[in-house]
Design a protein around this motif. Structure first.
Motif, PDB file in Angstrom:
ATOM      1  N   GLN A  59      47.050  43.712  44.703  1.00  0.00           N
ATOM      2  CA  GLN A  59      47.077  44.124  43.200  1.00  0.00           C
ATOM      3  C   GLN A  59      48.423  43.495  42.540  1.00  0.00           C
ATOM      4  OE1 GLN A  59      46.638  48.420  43.697  1.00  0.00           O
ATOM      5  NE2 GLN A  59      44.657  48.310  42.588  1.00  0.00           N
ATOM      6  N   LEU A  60      48.247  42.829  41.438  1.00  0.00           N
ATOM      7  CA  LEU A  60      49.430  42.207  40.757  1.00  0.00           C
ATOM      8  C   LEU A  60      49.252  42.068  39.348  1.00  0.00           C
ATOM      9  CD1 LEU A  60      49.108  38.729  40.485  1.00  0.00           C
ATOM     10  CD2 LEU A  60      49.239  39.091  42.848  1.00  0.00           C
ATOM     11  N   THR A  61      50.341  41.868  38.619  1.00  0.00           N
ATOM     12  CA  THR A  61      50.233  41.790  37.366  1.00  0.00           C
ATOM     13  C   THR A  61      51.188  40.638  36.895  1.00  0.00           C
ATOM     14  OG1 THR A  61      51.870  43.513  36.787  1.00  0.00           O
ATOM     15  CG2 THR A  61      49.762  44.406  36.644  1.00  0.00           C
ATOM     16  N   GLY A  62      51.024  40.021  35.691  1.00  0.00           N
ATOM     17  CA  GLY A  62      51.793  39.025  35.096  1.00  0.00           C
ATOM     18  C   GLY A  62      51.052  38.042  33.988  1.00  0.00           C
ATOM     19  N   ASP A  97      37.403  37.245  47.311  1.00  0.00           N
ATOM     20  CA  ASP A  97      36.161  38.204  46.962  1.00  0.00           C
ATOM     21  C   ASP A  97      36.867  39.213  46.168  1.00  0.00           C
ATOM     22  OD1 ASP A  97      33.964  39.406  47.718  1.00  0.00           O
ATOM     23  OD2 ASP A  97      34.605  40.209  49.538  1.00  0.00           O
ATOM     24  N   ARG A  98      35.784  39.769  45.593  1.00  0.00           N
ATOM     25  CA  ARG A  98      35.986  41.275  44.734  1.00  0.00           C
ATOM     26  C   ARG A  98      37.216  40.902  43.614  1.00  0.00           C
ATOM     27  NH1 ARG A  98      36.027  45.067  49.918  1.00  0.00           N
ATOM     28  NH2 ARG A  98      34.776  43.757  51.139  1.00  0.00           N
ATOM     29  N   LEU A  99      36.916  40.044  42.787  1.00  0.00           N
ATOM     30  CA  LEU A  99      38.050  39.705  42.024  1.00  0.00           C
ATOM     31  C   LEU A  99      37.816  40.623  40.777  1.00  0.00           C
ATOM     32  CD1 LEU A  99      39.989  36.916  41.328  1.00  0.00           C
ATOM     33  CD2 LEU A  99      38.408  37.298  39.370  1.00  0.00           C
ATOM     34  N   ILE A 100      38.826  41.556  40.277  1.00  0.00           N
ATOM     35  CA  ILE A 100      38.682  42.220  39.152  1.00  0.00           C
ATOM     36  C   ILE A 100      40.034  41.948  38.171  1.00  0.00           C
ATOM     37  CG2 ILE A 100      38.959  44.522  37.985  1.00  0.00           C
ATOM     38  CD1 ILE A 100      37.593  45.703  40.909  1.00  0.00           C
ATOM     39  N   LEU A 101      39.848  41.292  36.895  1.00  0.00           N
ATOM     40  CA  LEU A 101      40.831  40.955  36.221  1.00  0.00           C
ATOM     41  C   LEU A 101      40.803  41.488  34.836  1.00  0.00           C
ATOM     42  CD1 LEU A 101      42.987  38.601  36.085  1.00  0.00           C
ATOM     43  CD2 LEU A 101      41.289  37.078  35.228  1.00  0.00           C
ATOM     44  N   LYS A 102      41.792  42.258  34.225  1.00  0.00           N
ATOM     45  CA  LYS A 102      41.651  43.121  33.215  1.00  0.00           C
ATOM     46  C   LYS A 102      43.049  43.033  32.471  1.00  0.00           C
ATOM     47  CE  LYS A 102      42.465  47.353  35.871  1.00  0.00           C
ATOM     48  NZ  LYS A 102      41.860  48.614  36.246  1.00  0.00           N
ATOM     49  N   SER A 103      42.983  43.362  31.186  1.00  0.00           N
ATOM     50  CA  SER A 103      44.342  43.462  30.365  1.00  0.00           C
ATOM     51  C   SER A 103      45.283  44.474  31.041  1.00  0.00           C
ATOM     52  CB  SER A 103      44.183  43.399  28.907  1.00  0.00           C
ATOM     53  OG  SER A 103      43.532  42.707  28.389  1.00  0.00           O
ATOM     54  N   ALA A 104      46.516  44.219  31.037  1.00  0.00           N
ATOM     55  CA  ALA A 104      47.548  45.083  31.428  1.00  0.00           C
ATOM     56  C   ALA A 104      47.764  46.068  30.290  1.00  0.00           C
ATOM     57  CB  ALA A 104      48.921  44.395  32.187  1.00  0.00           C
ATOM     58  N   THR A 105      48.022  47.338  30.619  1.00  0.00           N
ATOM     59  CA  THR A 105      48.085  48.424  29.595  1.00  0.00           C
ATOM     60  C   THR A 105      49.194  48.456  29.004  1.00  0.00           C
ATOM     61  OG1 THR A 105      48.599  49.890  31.245  1.00  0.00           O
ATOM     62  CG2 THR A 105      46.300  49.762  30.328  1.00  0.00           C
ATOM     63  N   GLN A 107      51.792  45.709  28.678  1.00  0.00           N
ATOM     64  CA  GLN A 107      52.094  44.336  28.077  1.00  0.00           C
ATOM     65  C   GLN A 107      51.002  43.867  27.777  1.00  0.00           C
ATOM     66  OE1 GLN A 107      55.041  43.053  28.065  1.00  0.00           O
ATOM     67  NE2 GLN A 107      55.973  44.862  28.934  1.00  0.00           N
ATOM     68  N   PRO A 108      50.946  43.345  26.242  1.00  0.00           N
ATOM     69  CA  PRO A 108      49.587  42.929  25.692  1.00  0.00           C
ATOM     70  C   PRO A 108      49.223  41.361  26.242  1.00  0.00           C
ATOM     71  CG  PRO A 108      51.423  43.068  24.155  1.00  0.00           C
ATOM     72  CD  PRO A 108      51.801  43.835  25.365  1.00  0.00           C
ATOM     73  N   ASN A 109      50.083  40.651  26.765  1.00  0.00           N
ATOM     74  CA  ASN A 109      49.850  39.412  27.036  1.00  0.00           C
ATOM     75  C   ASN A 109      49.662  39.243  28.609  1.00  0.00           C
ATOM     76  OD1 ASN A 109      50.407  38.364  24.490  1.00  0.00           O
ATOM     77  ND2 ASN A 109      52.392  38.231  24.400  1.00  0.00           N
ATOM     78  N   ASP A 110      50.063  40.143  29.303  1.00  0.00           N
ATOM     79  CA  ASP A 110      49.782  40.231  30.833  1.00  0.00           C
ATOM     80  C   ASP A 110      48.343  40.751  31.142  1.00  0.00           C
ATOM     81  OD1 ASP A 110      52.254  39.689  30.849  1.00  0.00           O
ATOM     82  OD2 ASP A 110      53.177  41.582  32.098  1.00  0.00           O
ATOM     83  N   LEU A 111      48.165  40.169  32.579  1.00  0.00           N
ATOM     84  CA  LEU A 111      46.794  40.490  33.164  1.00  0.00           C
ATOM     85  C   LEU A 111      47.096  41.193  34.309  1.00  0.00           C
ATOM     86  CD1 LEU A 111      44.809  36.996  32.770  1.00  0.00           C
ATOM     87  CD2 LEU A 111      44.369  39.347  31.633  1.00  0.00           C
TER      88      LEU A 111
END
Length: 129
Positions: A59-62, A97-105, A107-111
């Motif tokens: 799990q990561l964000t950026g 496998d099992r990729l979930i990609l969503k907007s980070a809560t 930071q509006p420009n991060d995923l």
């Protein structure tokens, strides 16, 4: 891995490759990385092991560009059979496998990315216990 301690080095190499790729891509934060139990894949007829799978949940964000660069970096050369200069240990082919990609809560420009990444080794490349 309990029966064959050499497999721990393969799991360590997988985590190292994932973390190195995440840092190189400029990911903002690595929330977690966890190793899942290895899975053996065998032929049904004679139960001969063909290859072993080493899954890891990440799990990561950026920023969007960093997340896409991270995912792209995992597709390296599958035919490359070494981990580096002078290393003879096999480099596992990776599967996303099992990729979930969503907007980070926060930071509006991060995923935010949650993905299971598996490394595979053929039976011939598995170390002996």
């Amino acid at each position: 891995a309990k029966d064959n301690p050499a497999l721990l080095y393969l799991q360590l190499a997988l985590v190292n490759r994932i973390l190195t790729s995440a840092l190189a891509s400029g990911a903002g934060a690595i929330q977690s990385i966890s190793l899942l139990p290895p899975k053996m894949h065998a032929v049904e007829d004679n139960n001969q092991i063909l290859f072993e799978e080493f899954p890891a949940r990440v799990q990561l964000t950026g920023p969007t560009e960093s997340i896409l660069a991270f995912l792209s970096s995992l597709s390296g050369k599958i035919g490359d059979a070494t981990n580096g200069v002078g290393s003879a240990s096999p480099k596992p082919a990776l599967f996303i496998d099992r990729l979930i990609l969503k907007s980070a809560t926060n930071q509006p420009n991060d995923l935010s990315l949650e993905v299971v990444i598996s490394g595979f080794l053929n039976q011939e490349d598995l170390p002996s216990p």
